[in-house]
Design an enzyme around this catalytic site. Sequence first.
Site, mmCIF file in Angstrom:
data_model
loop_
_atom_site.group_PDB
_atom_site.id
_atom_site.type_symbol
_atom_site.label_atom_id
_atom_site.label_comp_id
_atom_site.label_asym_id
_atom_site.label_seq_id
_atom_site.Cartn_x
_atom_site.Cartn_y
_atom_site.Cartn_z
ATOM 1 N N ILE A 113 0.853 -1.207 0.000
ATOM 2 C CA ILE A 113 0.000 0.000 0.000
ATOM 3 C C ILE A 113 0.880 1.245 0.000
ATOM 4 C CG2 ILE A 113 -1.805 1.292 1.202
ATOM 5 C CD1 ILE A 113 -2.803 -1.334 2.386
ATOM 6 N N ASN A 124 0.219 -6.542 14.957
ATOM 7 C CA ASN A 124 0.128 -5.162 14.476
ATOM 8 C C ASN A 124 0.030 -4.137 15.616
ATOM 9 O OD1 ASN A 124 0.526 -5.895 11.882
ATOM 10 N ND2 ASN A 124 -1.598 -5.672 11.207
ATOM 11 N N HIS A 128 -14.649 -2.312 10.045
ATOM 12 C CA HIS A 128 -14.052 -2.831 8.809
ATOM 13 C C HIS A 128 -13.774 -4.331 8.963
ATOM 14 C CE1 HIS A 128 -11.938 -2.756 5.067
ATOM 15 N NE2 HIS A 128 -10.746 -2.982 5.582
HETATM 16 N N1 APR Z 1 7.710 0.822 11.083
HETATM 17 C C1 APR Z 1 7.620 1.087 9.774
HETATM 18 N N2 APR Z 1 7.269 0.159 8.865
HETATM 19 C C2 APR Z 1 7.017 -1.067 9.313
HETATM 20 C C3 APR Z 1 7.088 -1.419 10.677
HETATM 21 C C4 APR Z 1 7.471 -0.409 11.582
HETATM 22 N N3 APR Z 1 7.577 -0.660 12.883
HETATM 23 N N4 APR Z 1 6.764 -2.729 10.796
HETATM 24 C C5 APR Z 1 6.473 -3.179 9.573
HETATM 25 N N5 APR Z 1 6.640 -2.179 8.664
HETATM 26 C C6 APR Z 1 6.473 -2.239 7.226
HETATM 27 C C7 APR Z 1 6.908 -3.569 6.632
HETATM 28 O O1 APR Z 1 8.321 -3.655 6.534
HETATM 29 C C8 APR Z 1 6.200 -3.555 5.286
HETATM 30 O O2 APR Z 1 7.042 -3.078 4.237
HETATM 31 O O3 APR Z 1 5.105 -2.130 6.862
HETATM 32 C C9 APR Z 1 5.028 -2.593 5.508
HETATM 33 C C10 APR Z 1 3.670 -3.222 5.258
HETATM 34 O O4 APR Z 1 3.613 -3.527 3.921
HETATM 35 P P1 APR Z 1 2.991 -4.904 3.363
HETATM 36 O O5 APR Z 1 3.520 -6.041 4.165
HETATM 37 O O6 APR Z 1 3.189 -4.927 1.896
HETATM 38 O O7 APR Z 1 1.441 -4.737 3.717
HETATM 39 P P2 APR Z 1 0.344 -3.812 2.966
HETATM 40 O O8 APR Z 1 -0.366 -4.612 1.964
HETATM 41 O O9 APR Z 1 0.953 -2.527 2.560
HETATM 42 O O10 APR Z 1 -0.694 -3.592 4.175
HETATM 43 C C11 APR Z 1 -0.336 -2.864 5.322
HETATM 44 O O11 APR Z 1 -2.617 -2.275 5.806
HETATM 45 O O12 APR Z 1 -4.593 -3.002 4.763
HETATM 46 C C12 APR Z 1 -3.729 -3.169 5.839
HETATM 47 O O13 APR Z 1 -4.007 -5.496 6.398
HETATM 48 C C13 APR Z 1 -3.112 -4.551 5.858
HETATM 49 O O14 APR Z 1 -2.256 -4.347 8.098
HETATM 50 C C14 APR Z 1 -1.901 -4.330 6.723
HETATM 51 C C15 APR Z 1 -1.459 -2.912 6.330
#
Ligand code: APR
Length: 316
Positions: free
Chosen positions: A13, A102, A182
Amino acid sequence: MLKKIALIGGGNIGGVLVHEIFQRKLARTVALVDVKGPDVAKGKCLDIAEATPIINSDVLFEAGKDYDVIKDADMVINTAGVPRTVRPDGTFPSREELLAVNLQITDKVAGAIKQFCPDAIVISIANPLDAIVYRLYQKLNPPKHKLMGMAGALDSARYRYFVANAAGVSVDNVEAMVLGGHGDDMVPIRSCCRIAGMPVEKFVDDKTLSAIEARTRKAGGEIVGLIGVSAFWSPAIAAIEMAEAIIYDKKKIIPSCVLLEGEYGVKGLFVGVPVVLGKHGIEKIIEMELTEAEKAAFAKSIEAVKKTTDEVIATK
Ligand code: APR
């Protein structure tokens, strides 16, 4: 144009958000922070920035693994967190099952916002949506107009898309809202679904509408089942709709996850309801008339939100 938008989380995202902010020139500077190495945040921003001479976008970026890149941002969009992923047996978790992991990530995110941009308007996307926004509220204690979750914008777009297809009309003609939490108990509001100003029932029969509403509730899962991970393009665009309403002071009514303090008979929970979004963030909560069936469905959805929120409260 804002001075600076910060994106926390540069995964699926976050990547689309960066691209859209560059493309639409929504801020002079976009900041991206992600803990993933070697330096995903910097790499994604650099990749897009290198195309800016071609797309004629003079947006600057600051990116990295350290949270200080978000310093002084006017707006934060939070996607840091684990998405839903298909297991080897083809099943996948509910959004609620992402809570424990999360929450830990959200606590770090909240600490960073508090330290580096405490006055920013915050739009959060990480799941389980309503509970994670509640955690941000607990940790940041912001003015209530400055913190919101993105869910209704996406769920409503999905509902509109399905209705448009069934009716055989343009998506432009379909107005619809999905309220509540949601989760799989979210509430598509048929009574306010209109096609070119006319009641949806004039175009789509009851049985088809019921099937569309059931599909809307599970639309996130449908995408997980198809591509193996959570949807990312539509959630990012839905968050951009909210950001643009704020940046351009549009006063646009968009269902958003906000703190209710008695509206809809709910107190102290973050829930999806229609709000006016403008330059101050949430400028007004709209209380709409619901049918008896919609009220009952909304109450059921609130129960689910309360259950997850109680888990947040119990987690120190
Ligand atoms: N600080 C910054 N970034 C972080 C941290 C943190 N402490 N922990 C994890 N991340 C980053 C991860 O490294 C990853 O690149 O958050 C990013 C999440 O990206 P994706 O795994 O691709 O997930 P995405 O599809 O973007 O969804 C993110 O939104 O819709 C919701 O359910 C979904 O909870 C999820 C979130």
